[in-house]
Design a protein around this motif. Structure first.
Motif, PDB file in Angstrom:
ATOM      1  N   UNK A 281      -0.694   8.272  13.726  1.00  0.00           N
ATOM      2  CA  UNK A 281      -0.835   6.888  14.224  1.00  0.00           C
ATOM      3  C   UNK A 281      -1.966   6.758  15.230  1.00  0.00           C
ATOM      4  N   UNK A 282      -3.065   7.450  14.967  1.00  0.00           N
ATOM      5  CA  UNK A 282      -4.257   7.367  15.805  1.00  0.00           C
ATOM      6  C   UNK A 282      -5.464   7.368  14.886  1.00  0.00           C
ATOM      7  N   UNK A 283      -6.469   6.584  15.224  1.00  0.00           N
ATOM      8  CA  UNK A 283      -7.650   6.552  14.377  1.00  0.00           C
ATOM      9  C   UNK A 283      -8.190   5.139  14.264  1.00  0.00           C
ATOM     10  N   UNK A 284      -8.428   4.720  13.037  1.00  0.00           N
ATOM     11  CA  UNK A 284      -8.972   3.391  12.786  1.00  0.00           C
ATOM     12  C   UNK A 284      -7.835   2.445  12.379  1.00  0.00           C
ATOM     13  N   UNK A 285      -8.154   1.401  11.640  1.00  0.00           N
ATOM     14  CA  UNK A 285      -7.159   0.348  11.414  1.00  0.00           C
ATOM     15  C   UNK A 285      -6.110   0.700  10.367  1.00  0.00           C
ATOM     16  N   UNK A 286      -6.197   1.892   9.770  1.00  0.00           N
ATOM     17  CA  UNK A 286      -5.080   2.321   8.923  1.00  0.00           C
ATOM     18  C   UNK A 286      -3.791   2.365   9.740  1.00  0.00           C
ATOM     19  N   UNK A 287      -3.908   2.593  11.047  1.00  0.00           N
ATOM     20  CA  UNK A 287      -2.684   2.658  11.861  1.00  0.00           C
ATOM     21  C   UNK A 287      -2.035   1.291  12.024  1.00  0.00           C
ATOM     22  N   UNK A 288      -2.813   0.209  11.895  1.00  0.00           N
ATOM     23  CA  UNK A 288      -2.230  -1.134  11.919  1.00  0.00           C
ATOM     24  C   UNK A 288      -1.577  -1.459  10.575  1.00  0.00           C
ATOM     25  N   UNK A 289      -2.298  -1.182   9.489  1.00  0.00           N
ATOM     26  CA  UNK A 289      -1.755  -1.464   8.159  1.00  0.00           C
ATOM     27  C   UNK A 289      -0.543  -0.584   7.854  1.00  0.00           C
ATOM     28  N   UNK A 290      -0.510   0.604   8.451  1.00  0.00           N
ATOM     29  CA  UNK A 290       0.593   1.538   8.213  1.00  0.00           C
ATOM     30  C   UNK A 290       1.658   1.482   9.297  1.00  0.00           C
ATOM     31  N   UNK A 291       1.590   0.482  10.191  1.00  0.00           N
ATOM     32  CA  UNK A 291       2.664   0.343  11.176  1.00  0.00           C
ATOM     33  C   UNK A 291       3.979   0.123  10.424  1.00  0.00           C
ATOM     34  N   UNK A 292       5.114   0.577  10.981  1.00  0.00           N
ATOM     35  CA  UNK A 292       6.347   0.638  10.186  1.00  0.00           C
ATOM     36  C   UNK A 292       6.825  -0.693   9.633  1.00  0.00           C
ATOM     37  N   UNK A 293       6.517  -1.798  10.326  1.00  0.00           N
ATOM     38  CA  UNK A 293       6.947  -3.091   9.811  1.00  0.00           C
ATOM     39  C   UNK A 293       6.232  -3.495   8.544  1.00  0.00           C
TER      40      UNK A 293
END
Length: 425
Positions: A281-293
């Motif tokens: 959960x660190x890096x670019x915006x994949x962490x937003x798209x992959x947030x659990x919700x």
């Protein structure tokens, strides 16, 4: 677009002072719109987006530090990295001792200027080479930052390549970094080139390209599209796409999404030096798209990952770091991954009892003289054996250890001979 054409786009965009809001982003999108049509969105300051709020808009016209002789010893006009992003206006005369807390350097890389921001804290600062700071004499300095931080908008843009179905592939890149060629602009250039190539291909999926500021831009897009994100079947975040390092794929949070498998297969089968990393959960915006919700099937494709090369977030991340041949290779890897996502279909073997006689259907004979005859024949046998309606062609390619294009070609030949029927997606 060729590698040199993508590199030309990087060079053209490089001088613009981008941030998470402001005219630099707008001008960047205007230039991109010369290559692909864009739907530009403006979201007002104060808009609540998930757990965040769209900030004030920041723009800057000039900034400098002048010595007693009136020389600009730090000059925004020379490089927009010299000003901390989102710096509030300043007009003052102060001693070097008073100025020092507002000066940022890289002691371990004393010839380079760092990239620093202060998006959500109203402060100000300058960035400079440690060697430059060490040479500054004591005395008074004129300090000027001609900027505004005011009610405005956050700007992002979308480009859609229509497909035959409404299911979407999301391609995302960030457009918020000033004068950082690899970490920002290389991914933007590859995304534009991929969009142009897809437009000529009449794809099965619909492809949505998102050009948005990092973090807050992706969060804003998700907040405004949360009722339709279930259309996203696959996704890639593109960044750091032009340096000389090998390709790196970072899996989605799911770890085994189709895009994860497709990327890993393409990189392995191509023989390219590469790395496949698990999600974090660190890096670019994949962490937003992959947030659990949301938990969207979105991975990330880079060359050398963020913070993995010495020029990262410094003045050395300039167009000279970005190589046209690396941009072209990243684009080709994206295209190969897309072709797997496009072509991964499930079939039913219409002659499942025993092995059908391929020779009398001209399937063996049609391969005579080819250097890959044995590989192509094995692909046909594997496709027939695994075409039970439950396995897709990517399953076949992975299990058989064969390149996806060879498997897909075998499936087309078998379908043409009446031995396969495509199962509805």
């Amino acid at each position: 677009m060729t590698g040199p054409e993508m590199h030309d786009l990087v060079r053209r965009l490089y001088p613009l002072c981008r941030s998470i809001t402001g005219d630099g982003v707008r001008r960047t999108l205007e230039i991109l719109a010369e290559s692909v049509p864009l739907d530009v969105h403006e979201v007002p300051t104060g808009t609540e987006v998930l757990d965040w709020t769209v900030p004030k808009e920041w723009n800057i016209r000039d900034a400098y530090v002048k010595d007693a002789a009136g020389r600009r010893v730090i000059d925004f006009a020379e490089s927009n990295l010299h000003v901390v992003g989102y710096s509030t206006p300043v007009s003052a005369v102060m001693s070097l001792a008073e100025l020092r807390p507002h000066l940022h350097t890289l002691p371990d890389q004393p010839a380079l200027t760092p990239y620093r921001t202060a998006y959500y804290a109203e402060t100000w600062g300058f960035c400079l080479a440690a060697d430059t700071l060490a040479a500054l004499p004591e005395g008074d300095y004129e300090v000027r930052i001609d900027s505004t931080l005011a009610e405005g908008h956050l700007t992002y843009a979308e480009h859609v390549v229509p497909g035959r179905v409404a299911d979407e592939v999301l391609i995302s890149c960030h457009v918020c970094h000033p004068s950082l060629a690899n970490d920002n602009l290389a991914g933007v250039a590859v995304a534009v080139a991929l969009a142009r190539r897809l437009a000529r291909a009449e794809p099965w999926h619909t492809y949505r390209f998102l050009f948005a500021p990092g973090t807050i831009g992706a969060i804003t897009w998700l907040a405004r599209n949360r009722e339709r994100v279930d259309r996203i079947r696959h996704g890639l975040v593109l960044a750091c796409a032009g340096d000389a390092g090998p390709l790196t794929y970072k899996r989605s949070r799911r770890g085994d999404a189709a895009v994860d498998r497709a990327a890993a297969h393409v990189l392995r089968a191509s023989g390219r030096p590469h790395t496949v990393n698990d999600f974090s959960p660190y890096g670019y915006d994949e962490r937003q798209f992959c947030s659990p919700g949301f938990d969207l099937p979105v991975g990330s494709l880079t060359r050398t990952p963020y913070a993995g090369y010495p020029e990262y977030h410094t003045s050395a991340d300039d167009p000279g770091l970005v190589r046209p041949e690396a941009l072209a290779d990243t684009l080709e890897a994206c295209w190969e991954i897309v072709q797997v996502l496009e072509g991964d279909r499930r079939y039913l073997n219409l002659s499942p009892y025993g092995e059908p006689q391929l020779g009398r259907r001209g399937l063996y004979g049609s391969l005579g003289g080819r250097s890959d005859t044995e590989q192509a024949q094995m692909a046909m046998l594997w496709v027939l054996n695994l075409s039970d309606g439950e396995h897709g062609l990517l399953d076949v390619a992975e299990r058989a250890g064969l390149p996806f294009p060879v498997v897909a070609e075998a499936a087309r030949a078998l379908q043409g001979a009446g031995l396969l029927k495509e199962r509805a997606r």
